[in-house]
Write a protein that holds these residues in place. Structure first.
Motif, PDB file in Angstrom:
ATOM      1  N   ASP A 224       0.830  -1.209   0.000  1.00  0.00           N
ATOM      2  CA  ASP A 224       0.000   0.000   0.000  1.00  0.00           C
ATOM      3  C   ASP A 224       0.863   1.257   0.000  1.00  0.00           C
ATOM      4  O   ASP A 224       0.522   2.258  -0.652  1.00  0.00           O
ATOM      5  N   THR A 225       1.973   1.219   0.728  1.00  0.00           N
ATOM      6  CA  THR A 225       2.869   2.373   0.756  1.00  0.00           C
ATOM      7  C   THR A 225       3.538   2.569  -0.598  1.00  0.00           C
ATOM      8  O   THR A 225       3.716   3.709  -1.056  1.00  0.00           O
ATOM      9  N   CYS A 226       3.918   1.470  -1.244  1.00  0.00           N
ATOM     10  CA  CYS A 226       4.477   1.555  -2.595  1.00  0.00           C
ATOM     11  C   CYS A 226       3.472   2.240  -3.528  1.00  0.00           C
ATOM     12  O   CYS A 226       3.824   3.156  -4.294  1.00  0.00           O
ATOM     13  N   ARG A 227       2.248   1.794  -3.474  1.00  0.00           N
ATOM     14  CA  ARG A 227       1.199   2.364  -4.336  1.00  0.00           C
ATOM     15  C   ARG A 227       0.989   3.841  -4.027  1.00  0.00           C
ATOM     16  O   ARG A 227       0.880   4.680  -4.940  1.00  0.00           O
ATOM     17  N   ALA A 228       0.914   4.192  -2.740  1.00  0.00           N
ATOM     18  CA  ALA A 228       0.684   5.586  -2.356  1.00  0.00           C
ATOM     19  C   ALA A 228       1.819   6.483  -2.842  1.00  0.00           C
ATOM     20  O   ALA A 228       1.570   7.612  -3.308  1.00  0.00           O
ATOM     21  N   ALA A 229       3.045   6.001  -2.754  1.00  0.00           N
ATOM     22  CA  ALA A 229       4.185   6.792  -3.222  1.00  0.00           C
ATOM     23  C   ALA A 229       4.139   6.983  -4.730  1.00  0.00           C
ATOM     24  O   ALA A 229       4.462   8.062  -5.246  1.00  0.00           O
ATOM     25  N   ALA A 230       3.733   5.944  -5.447  1.00  0.00           N
ATOM     26  CA  ALA A 230       3.610   6.070  -6.904  1.00  0.00           C
ATOM     27  C   ALA A 230       2.512   7.054  -7.265  1.00  0.00           C
ATOM     28  O   ALA A 230       2.661   7.869  -8.195  1.00  0.00           O
ATOM     29  N   LEU A 231       1.388   7.016  -6.550  1.00  0.00           N
ATOM     30  CA  LEU A 231       0.304   7.956  -6.806  1.00  0.00           C
ATOM     31  C   LEU A 231       0.709   9.390  -6.456  1.00  0.00           C
ATOM     32  O   LEU A 231       0.124  10.356  -6.972  1.00  0.00           O
ATOM     33  N   ALA A 232       1.711   9.519  -5.586  1.00  0.00           N
ATOM     34  CA  ALA A 232       2.242  10.845  -5.232  1.00  0.00           C
ATOM     35  C   ALA A 232       3.378  11.248  -6.170  1.00  0.00           C
ATOM     36  O   ALA A 232       4.123  12.198  -5.870  1.00  0.00           O
ATOM     37  N   HIS A 233       3.543  10.505  -7.283  1.00  0.00           N
ATOM     38  CA  HIS A 233       4.474  10.849  -8.364  1.00  0.00           C
ATOM     39  C   HIS A 233       5.940  10.714  -7.942  1.00  0.00           C
ATOM     40  O   HIS A 233       6.798  11.454  -8.438  1.00  0.00           O
ATOM     41  N   GLN A 234       6.216   9.736  -7.061  1.00  0.00           N
ATOM     42  CA  GLN A 234       7.576   9.583  -6.547  1.00  0.00           C
ATOM     43  C   GLN A 234       8.414   8.557  -7.301  1.00  0.00           C
ATOM     44  O   GLN A 234       9.618   8.471  -7.062  1.00  0.00           O
ATOM     45  N   GLY A 235       7.803   7.760  -8.183  1.00  0.00           N
ATOM     46  CA  GLY A 235       8.624   6.818  -8.913  1.00  0.00           C
ATOM     47  C   GLY A 235       7.849   5.649  -9.476  1.00  0.00           C
ATOM     48  O   GLY A 235       6.613   5.650  -9.543  1.00  0.00           O
TER      49      GLY A 235
END
Length: 299
Positions: A224-235
């Protein structure tokens, strides 16, 4: 002496063709197998087996007794299965270990339905991505996602899910769209700690399999944290379709390089033993198979 055990051992020896193979099948010592068969012959007052150094063969009396024993044991097994399958009143405590994200998204809605079908059952559900020791930690069953290593545990596949390489449109607009897995070395990568390959990601492309070393800017043990970071345009992330499928459908994440497949992961029910499987565990496995039928790999 237990007559049932004597008959079961005798049939096991005949079916296996040797005392050694029967001992392995029955989980007994060779000495115990030999003693049970000898005690049976002594009690009956007849020889059932011809023994030589190379092979075993049935005497005439042994052939008759073997056929009757097979029929009796089969009848007993059928009776037990029938009674177990007819009993709707499974009860007691059922301890489960399930992955966090999959457990929340796809299993949590099922527990109430299962409990309603078996009101006398008590559920103890632990959500953890850690691979627990079922026997040591006292779990009846675990749901696991991945490529199962060979072990003494028994598994039944419930479904599957494919791994998806993706990122947000904003990230790709700022950093470019990779067209080959080797380019991931130049991109921000958000890594899942429990991934067996760690920082090395594998793909199957037009020229075959290739492996790419990544340099994660974020590492976490939570999908979930991986997904949230991707949705926040982090990688860029590599996560299962059951997690990112809705984001791909909504366009908030974009799949990258679909011609390079990152593979599929099986979703399994894992339990300690097939022998003496309790009715409550059997009911749960059948329930999960029915509920997850037709799901995956794209979810």
């Amino acid at each position: 002496m237990d007559r049932f055990l004597e008959m079961q051992t005798f049939v096991g020896v005949v079916d296996a063709g040797s005392f050694v193979k029967a001992a392995d099948t029955l989980n007994l010592s060779k000495a115990a197998v030999s003693r049970y068969v000898l005690d049976l012959e002594t009690r009956l007052g007849v020889r059932l087996l011809h023994r030589t150094t190379r092979r075993l063969s049935l005497t005439e009396e042994g052939q008759v007794f073997h056929a009757r024993c097979k029929a009796l044991l089969a009848g007993l097994e059928e009776a037990e299965v029938e009674i177990t399958s007819r009993s709707d009143l499974v009860s007691g405590l059922l301890r489960l270990s399930v992955p966090v994200t999959f457990g929340v998204l796809h299993l949590a809605p099922l527990w109430g339905l299962f409990k309603a079908q078996h009101p006398k059952l008590r559920l103890d559900i632990t959500l953890s991505d850690r691979v627990v020791d079922l026997v040591e930690d006292g779990y009846d069953l675990a749901v696991r996602i991945g490529r199962l290593e060979s072990s003494t545990l028994v598994s039944r596949q419930l479904s599957s899910t494919r791994l998806v390489l993706c990122a947000s449109p904003a990230y790709l607009a700022a950093h470019g769209i990779p067209t080959h897995p080797a380019e991931l070395a130049e991109h921000a990568v958000i890594a899942y700690s429990y991934w067996s390959g760690r920082d090395e990601w594998s793909f199957d492309g037009p020229q075959g399999e290739l492996r790419v070393s990544t340099q994660p800017c974020i590492r976490t043990n939570s999908g979930d944290t991986c997904r949230a970071a991707a949705l926040a345009h982090q990688g860029v992330i590599l996560q299962p379709a059951f997690l990112v499928g809705p984001d791909l459908a909504a366009g908030t994440l974009v799949e990258l390089m679909p011609q390079y497949r990152a593979g599929e992961l099986g979703i399994y029910a894992v339990y300690p033993t097939r022998q003496h499987l309790s009715a409550k565990v059997r009911r749960l496995i059948d329930f999960l198979v029915a509920q997850l039928a037709g799901r995956g790999p794209d979810w």
